[in-house]
Scaffold this motif. Structure first.
Motif, short mmCIF file in Angstrom:
data_model
loop_
_atom_site.label_atom_id
_atom_site.label_comp_id
_atom_site.label_asym_id
_atom_site.label_seq_id
_atom_site.Cartn_x
_atom_site.Cartn_y
_atom_site.Cartn_z
N ARG A 35 0.01 43.15 -36.63
CA ARG A 35 -0.39 41.79 -36.26
C ARG A 35 0.12 41.32 -34.90
NH1 ARG A 35 4.04 41.67 -39.17
NH2 ARG A 35 5.66 40.10 -38.84
N ARG A 36 1.21 41.87 -34.41
CA ARG A 36 1.79 41.40 -33.15
C ARG A 36 1.18 42.06 -31.91
NH1 ARG A 36 7.82 40.99 -35.32
NH2 ARG A 36 7.63 38.95 -36.29
N SER A 37 0.39 43.09 -32.12
CA SER A 37 -0.27 43.76 -31.01
C SER A 37 -1.76 43.56 -31.16
CB SER A 37 0.06 45.26 -31.03
OG SER A 37 -0.77 45.95 -30.13
N THR A 38 -2.32 42.73 -30.32
CA THR A 38 -3.74 42.39 -30.42
C THR A 38 -4.62 43.64 -30.37
OG1 THR A 38 -3.28 40.28 -29.35
CG2 THR A 38 -5.58 40.95 -29.46
N LEU B 56 -3.87 46.82 -30.99
CA LEU B 56 -3.66 47.64 -32.17
C LEU B 56 -4.28 47.00 -33.40
CD1 LEU B 56 -2.41 50.16 -33.44
CD2 LEU B 56 -0.27 48.88 -33.67
N SER B 57 -4.12 45.71 -33.52
CA SER B 57 -4.68 44.97 -34.66
C SER B 57 -6.20 45.09 -34.69
CB SER B 57 -4.26 43.51 -34.58
OG SER B 57 -4.67 42.81 -35.72
N ILE B 58 -6.83 44.92 -33.55
CA ILE B 58 -8.29 45.04 -33.46
C ILE B 58 -8.72 46.46 -33.80
CG2 ILE B 58 -10.25 45.05 -31.83
CD1 ILE B 58 -8.84 42.64 -30.44
N HIS B 59 -8.01 47.45 -33.28
CA HIS B 59 -8.34 48.85 -33.54
C HIS B 59 -8.23 49.15 -35.04
CE1 HIS B 59 -8.72 53.14 -32.82
NE2 HIS B 59 -7.64 53.34 -33.55
N ILE B 60 -7.17 48.70 -35.66
CA ILE B 60 -6.98 48.96 -37.09
C ILE B 60 -8.02 48.22 -37.92
CG2 ILE B 60 -5.41 48.49 -39.03
CD1 ILE B 60 -3.13 49.35 -37.15
N GLN B 61 -8.36 47.00 -37.53
CA GLN B 61 -9.40 46.25 -38.25
C GLN B 61 -10.74 46.98 -38.15
OE1 GLN B 61 -9.07 43.40 -40.23
NE2 GLN B 61 -11.13 44.04 -40.77
N ASN B 62 -11.07 47.46 -36.96
CA ASN B 62 -12.33 48.20 -36.77
C ASN B 62 -12.35 49.47 -37.61
OD1 ASN B 62 -13.28 46.27 -34.99
ND2 ASN B 62 -12.67 47.40 -33.17
N LYS B 63 -11.25 50.22 -37.61
CA LYS B 63 -11.17 51.44 -38.42
C LYS B 63 -11.28 51.11 -39.90
CE LYS B 63 -10.94 54.80 -35.60
NZ LYS B 63 -12.02 55.76 -35.54
N SER B 64 -10.65 50.03 -40.32
CA SER B 64 -10.71 49.61 -41.72
C SER B 64 -12.15 49.28 -42.11
CB SER B 64 -9.81 48.39 -41.94
OG SER B 64 -9.96 47.89 -43.24
N ASP B 65 -12.83 48.54 -41.26
CA ASP B 65 -14.23 48.19 -41.52
C ASP B 65 -15.10 49.45 -41.59
OD1 ASP B 65 -13.44 45.56 -41.47
OD2 ASP B 65 -14.23 45.15 -39.46
N GLU B 66 -14.84 50.38 -40.66
CA GLU B 66 -15.58 51.64 -40.61
C GLU B 66 -15.39 52.43 -41.91
OE1 GLU B 66 -14.82 55.34 -37.79
OE2 GLU B 66 -15.20 53.50 -36.63
N LEU B 67 -14.14 52.54 -42.35
CA LEU B 67 -13.85 53.27 -43.59
C LEU B 67 -14.46 52.59 -44.81
CD1 LEU B 67 -10.12 54.26 -42.94
CD2 LEU B 67 -12.10 55.79 -43.06
N THR B 68 -14.45 51.26 -44.83
CA THR B 68 -15.05 50.52 -45.93
C THR B 68 -16.55 50.78 -45.99
OG1 THR B 68 -13.35 48.80 -45.76
CG2 THR B 68 -15.38 48.20 -46.91
N GLN B 69 -17.20 50.76 -44.83
CA GLN B 69 -18.65 51.04 -44.79
C GLN B 69 -18.96 52.46 -45.25
OE1 GLN B 69 -19.77 50.06 -40.77
NE2 GLN B 69 -20.23 47.93 -41.28
N GLU B 70 -18.14 53.42 -44.82
CA GLU B 70 -18.34 54.81 -45.25
C GLU B 70 -18.17 54.93 -46.76
OE1 GLU B 70 -15.90 57.62 -43.15
OE2 GLU B 70 -16.60 56.89 -41.20
N HIS B 71 -17.16 54.25 -47.28
CA HIS B 71 -16.89 54.28 -48.71
C HIS B 71 -18.06 53.69 -49.49
CE1 HIS B 71 -14.56 54.31 -52.39
NE2 HIS B 71 -14.86 53.04 -52.57
#
Length: 122
Positions: free
Chosen positions: A80-83, A85-100
């Motif tokens: 959360r403290r690194s914008t 990194l936070s955006i990158h992790i959110q994008n990867k999370s969304d990507e993994l959710t869509q794949e799932h």
């Protein structure tokens, strides 16, 4: 620390140092600015210590939520403290959710097709 833990710790540290060295070499070549060995060592040590802090925070967040497994939300909280990194992790999370979800739909569709084929045979 036991011998195995100390050995693993040293191997991880060496892997981080190697990776940082390779990244610094590539960036240095791209910008025609070489990194000194001391700079690489300092970056590697800082990176290793930050990873240790992240790991402890992840464990603490999971424990606080009364879970024994670290979740995606814990990782997002650590970042959360690194914008960037936070955006990158959110994008990867969304990507993994869509794949799932996509895999889930395919599995459900296959199951329905199999059931339909079985019913038509009867």
């Amino acid at each position: 620390m036991s011998v195995d833990i100390e050995e693993t710790h040293q191997r991880l540290k060496a892997a981080v140092h190697y990776t940082v060295g390779r990244l610094c070499q590539k960036i240095g070549e791209d910008h025609r600015r070489p990194f000194s060995r001391q700079a690489i060592a300092a970056i590697a040590e800082t990176t290793f210590r930050q990873c240790d802090i992240f790991a402890k925070d992840l464990e603490a967040f999971a424990r606080h939520a009364k879970r024994s497994t670290v979740s995606v939300d814990d990782v997002k909280l650590v970042a959360r403290r690194s914008t960037a990194l936070s955006i990158h992790i959110q994008n990867k999370s969304d990507e993994l959710t869509q794949e799932h979800m996509s895999l889930k739909k395919k599995t459900t569709a296959k199951r329905k097709n199999t059931e339909t084929e079985e019913e038509s045979r009867e």
